[in-house]
Design a protein around this motif. Structure first.
Motif, short mmCIF file in Angstrom:
data_model
loop_
_atom_site.label_atom_id
_atom_site.label_comp_id
_atom_site.label_asym_id
_atom_site.label_seq_id
_atom_site.Cartn_x
_atom_site.Cartn_y
_atom_site.Cartn_z
N SER A 1 0.86 -1.19 0.00
CA SER A 1 0.00 0.00 0.00
C SER A 1 0.89 1.23 0.00
CB SER A 1 -0.90 0.01 1.24
OG SER A 1 -1.71 -1.15 1.30
N LYS A 2 0.76 2.05 -1.01
CA LYS A 2 1.60 3.23 -1.14
C LYS A 2 0.99 4.40 -0.38
CE LYS A 2 3.94 6.13 -4.57
NZ LYS A 2 4.13 6.38 -6.03
N ALA A 3 1.81 5.08 0.42
CA ALA A 3 1.34 6.25 1.15
C ALA A 3 1.02 7.37 0.17
CB ALA A 3 2.40 6.71 2.14
N PRO A 4 -0.12 8.06 0.33
CA PRO A 4 -0.49 9.13 -0.61
C PRO A 4 0.47 10.30 -0.59
CG PRO A 4 -1.97 9.09 1.28
CD PRO A 4 -1.14 7.87 1.37
N THR A 5 1.04 10.61 0.58
CA THR A 5 2.03 11.67 0.71
C THR A 5 3.12 11.21 1.66
OG1 THR A 5 0.95 12.72 2.62
CG2 THR A 5 0.22 13.42 0.41
N ALA A 6 4.23 11.90 1.64
CA ALA A 6 5.34 11.55 2.52
C ALA A 6 4.98 11.71 3.99
CB ALA A 6 6.56 12.40 2.18
N ALA A 7 4.05 12.62 4.26
CA ALA A 7 3.68 12.89 5.65
C ALA A 7 2.51 12.04 6.12
CB ALA A 7 3.34 14.37 5.80
N ALA A 8 1.95 11.22 5.25
CA ALA A 8 0.77 10.42 5.60
C ALA A 8 1.09 9.41 6.70
CB ALA A 8 0.24 9.69 4.37
N ARG A 9 0.16 9.23 7.60
CA ARG A 9 0.31 8.28 8.70
C ARG A 9 -0.80 7.24 8.63
NH1 ARG A 9 4.42 10.02 8.43
NH2 ARG A 9 5.74 11.14 9.94
N PRO A 10 -0.53 5.99 9.00
CA PRO A 10 -1.56 4.95 8.96
C PRO A 10 -2.70 5.26 9.93
CG PRO A 10 0.63 3.99 9.17
CD PRO A 10 0.78 5.46 9.39
N LEU A 11 -3.90 4.80 9.57
CA LEU A 11 -5.05 4.93 10.44
C LEU A 11 -4.94 3.96 11.61
CD1 LEU A 11 -7.84 5.07 7.70
CD2 LEU A 11 -6.86 7.01 8.96
N ASP A 12 -5.70 4.25 12.67
CA ASP A 12 -5.74 3.38 13.84
C ASP A 12 -6.22 1.99 13.41
OD1 ASP A 12 -6.63 1.99 16.21
OD2 ASP A 12 -6.57 3.91 17.25
N PRO A 13 -5.53 0.90 13.80
CA PRO A 13 -5.96 -0.45 13.42
C PRO A 13 -7.39 -0.77 13.84
CG PRO A 13 -3.75 -0.51 14.34
CD PRO A 13 -4.26 0.87 14.55
N LEU A 14 -7.86 -0.19 14.96
CA LEU A 14 -9.23 -0.46 15.39
C LEU A 14 -10.24 0.18 14.45
CD1 LEU A 14 -8.93 -0.12 19.28
CD2 LEU A 14 -8.71 -2.15 17.84
N LEU A 15 -9.89 1.31 13.86
CA LEU A 15 -10.74 1.93 12.85
C LEU A 15 -10.77 1.07 11.59
CD1 LEU A 15 -12.48 4.27 11.88
CD2 LEU A 15 -10.38 5.48 11.20
N LEU A 16 -9.64 0.52 11.22
CA LEU A 16 -9.58 -0.39 10.06
C LEU A 16 -10.46 -1.61 10.31
CD1 LEU A 16 -5.76 -0.29 9.23
CD2 LEU A 16 -7.59 1.12 8.25
N ARG A 17 -10.46 -2.09 11.54
CA ARG A 17 -11.31 -3.24 11.87
C ARG A 17 -12.78 -2.90 11.66
NH1 ARG A 17 -14.76 -4.33 15.47
NH2 ARG A 17 -15.38 -6.51 15.77
N GLN A 18 -13.18 -1.71 12.03
CA GLN A 18 -14.57 -1.30 11.83
C GLN A 18 -14.93 -1.33 10.34
OE1 GLN A 18 -15.39 2.48 13.65
NE2 GLN A 18 -14.80 1.80 15.71
N ASN A 19 -14.02 -0.87 9.51
CA ASN A 19 -14.25 -0.90 8.06
C ASN A 19 -14.44 -2.32 7.56
OD1 ASN A 19 -13.91 1.85 8.18
ND2 ASN A 19 -11.95 1.89 7.10
N VAL A 20 -13.61 -3.22 8.06
CA VAL A 20 -13.71 -4.63 7.65
C VAL A 20 -15.03 -5.22 8.12
CG1 VAL A 20 -12.72 -6.93 7.97
CG2 VAL A 20 -11.22 -4.98 7.57
N ALA A 21 -15.41 -4.94 9.37
CA ALA A 21 -16.67 -5.48 9.91
C ALA A 21 -17.87 -5.00 9.11
CB ALA A 21 -16.80 -5.09 11.38
N GLN A 22 -17.82 -3.75 8.67
CA GLN A 22 -18.92 -3.21 7.87
C GLN A 22 -18.95 -3.80 6.47
OE1 GLN A 22 -18.35 1.03 8.01
NE2 GLN A 22 -18.85 1.18 10.20
N ALA A 23 -17.78 -4.05 5.91
CA ALA A 23 -17.70 -4.60 4.55
C ALA A 23 -18.07 -6.07 4.50
CB ALA A 23 -16.30 -4.40 4.00
N PHE A 24 -17.91 -6.80 5.62
CA PHE A 24 -18.20 -8.23 5.67
C PHE A 24 -19.10 -8.53 6.87
CE2 PHE A 24 -14.15 -7.62 3.57
CZ PHE A 24 -14.26 -8.40 2.44
N PRO A 25 -20.38 -8.15 6.78
CA PRO A 25 -21.29 -8.30 7.93
C PRO A 25 -21.60 -9.74 8.30
CG PRO A 25 -22.49 -7.60 5.96
CD PRO A 25 -21.03 -7.54 5.62
#
Length: 452
Positions: free
Chosen positions: A77-101
């Motif tokens: 996964s390529k960072a959009p900018t040099a200063a970009a920081r990854p999102l919180d893993p727990l937020l990513l989990r919410q995205n996964v839970a919503q995408a795969f109910p």
């Protein structure tokens, strides 16, 4: 697993002098003959399995590298900018839970590597009949910068194409890609391999000397160690059969310890019903809270949410490190087991053997946050220390590039030992059949002479 007798195809040494008592001299050959039979039939039983396991294991020494190379769209996964920081893993989990109910994301990877996707594993939901549903895809790849689902696969399903080639090879390695029952069969093969390691090693020892050693003066006066030294060498100029026999025996001896590691660790993976009682009888082990907790009603959610659970896990792990005197190197994952109602917080610590994953664990109640136990990979119990080393050695999780190369070559050696073992058996079988035909022909000739 060492194979073959020290004196291979040479004549019996019945003429040698012996310091053995008559009873011992009579028992030793029978014991050795029985070991030869055990070694022969165990080897023939295991040959096909170990050929497959060895060759696939050589590939799997580079499991991650090959998988990433074949599927860059999943793992990078390529960072959009040099200063970009990854999102919180727990937020990513919410995205996964919503995408795969229809599935559950009950493990959150906490370690993030720059430029790499975050991988979530899904499990099915409890059905009315008490069984778990099977998600269409169980491995989800998420862009850590945007939260976008960038790929998914059902791990090991070769029908999905090249994205599952390496996982499919992995399944072949431990179960022929045929499911749990085949994994159990492989576990039995691993147990036979463990036994054969000791049988084969014994057969490399020199055969007992007997009376009238003067009949073979070339070996007279040699010590036991000198005679055993032959087993460690590969003779030159002796023809193809001697080369095959010597490679089979010498390679097994030089690599005996690692072959035993591969065999017994395979038992731990595929046949825990045998491995655990044996190791617990011989060595101390830690209780595993997740296996001892009472089963909760299906579908009951914990009172502690994921954010609160991570905070609680960090606090408990910090306190555990202070009590036990280890250093936390990085957080690994946070998991919830709906069956037991326990969270587990995992880190890679100074107690871990593996460089690829963390096995330093603390468990706590999903409702109250009360600590329910911990599991340390080393120092706490000798049996668990052995288990950690066996797992890391088998899976090339230590030693970096040099050890990966060694494991790759070791896998090829395991395959070659299977092939050479069958070749030795076939050559000796043909020899025995030829001798039997010669004796039969001699018998017929004598009968004809008597009748004439």
């Amino acid at each position: 697993m060492p194979h073959g007798k020290s004196d291979d195809h040479r004549p019996s040494q019945a003429g040698k002098q012996s310091s053995l008592t008559p009873m011992a001299a009579d028992m030793k050959p029978h014991f050795r003959q029985n070991l030869v039979l055990i070694h022969r039939w165990l080897g023939l039983t295991m040959a096909g399995f170990l050929l497959l396991a060895g060759c696939t294991g050589a590939v799997l020494a580079w499991n991650e590298e090959l998988d990433h190379w074949l599927n860059p769209e999943l793992f990078y996964s390529k960072a959009p900018t040099a200063a970009a920081r990854p999102l919180d893993p727990l937020l990513l989990r919410q995205n996964v839970a919503q995408a795969f109910p229809d599935a559950q994301a009950n493990t959150v990877p906490l370690a993030q590597e720059a430029g790499r996707s975050v991988i979530f594993w899904l499990s099915g939901r409890m059905q009315a009949d008490g069984t778990l549903s099977e998600p269409a895809n169980d491995q989800i790849f998420v862009d850590p910068y945007s939260g976008r689902i960038q790929g998914a696969r059902h791990w090991g399903d070769i029908s999905q194409g090249k994205q599952n080639l390496i996982p499919f090879i992995y399944r072949l390695h431990y179960s022929l890609a045929l499911g749990d029952w085949a994994g159990t069969v492989f576990g039995i093969i691993a147990l036979l391999w463990t036994v054969d390691c000791f049988a084969g090693a014994w057969l490399t020892f020199p055969a007992p000397q007997r009376k009238n050693a003067a009949a073979l003066p070339t070996k007279a006066g040699k010590s036991w160690r000198q005679r055993w030294a032959v087993s460690w060498k590969i003779r030159r100029g002796g023809g193809s059969y001697k080369l095959i026999f010597d490679w089979h025996r010498a390679a097994s001896l030089w690599l005996w310890a690692m072959l035993l590691v591969l065999a017994w660790s395979s038992v731990s993976f595929n046949l825990p019903a045998v491995y655990k009682p044996v190791m617990q009888a011989l060595f101390a082990s830690q209780p595993e809270p997740g296996l001892q907790a009472a089963v909760r009603p299906g579908g009951q959610a914990p009172k502690l949410g994921w954010d609160a659970a991570r905070t609680r896990g960090r606090a408990l792990m910090t306190a555990l490190a202070a009590r036990k005197g280890f250093v936390i190197l990085e957080e690994d994952d946070l998991s919830y087991d709906a069956r037991s109602g326990l969270y587990s917080f995992s880190t890679r610590s100074s107690l871990d053997v593996s460089r690829r994953w963390g096995s330093t664990l603390v468990y706590f109640d999903g409702d109250s946050g009360t600590e329910r136990g911990a599991w340390l990979p080393t120092t706490e119990a000798s049996g668990d220390t052995i288990r950690s080393w066996l797992t890391s050695l088998h899976m090339a999780a230590i030693g970096g590039l040099p050890y990966k190369l060694f494991i790759m070559l070791l896998g090829l050696v395991v395959g070659s030992l299977s092939v050479t073992g069958v070749a030795i058996w076939w050559r000796k079988r043909r020899g025995r059949q030829s001798q039997a035909r010669a004796r039969q022909q001699q018998s017929l000739t004598l009968q004809d002479a008597e009748q004439g």
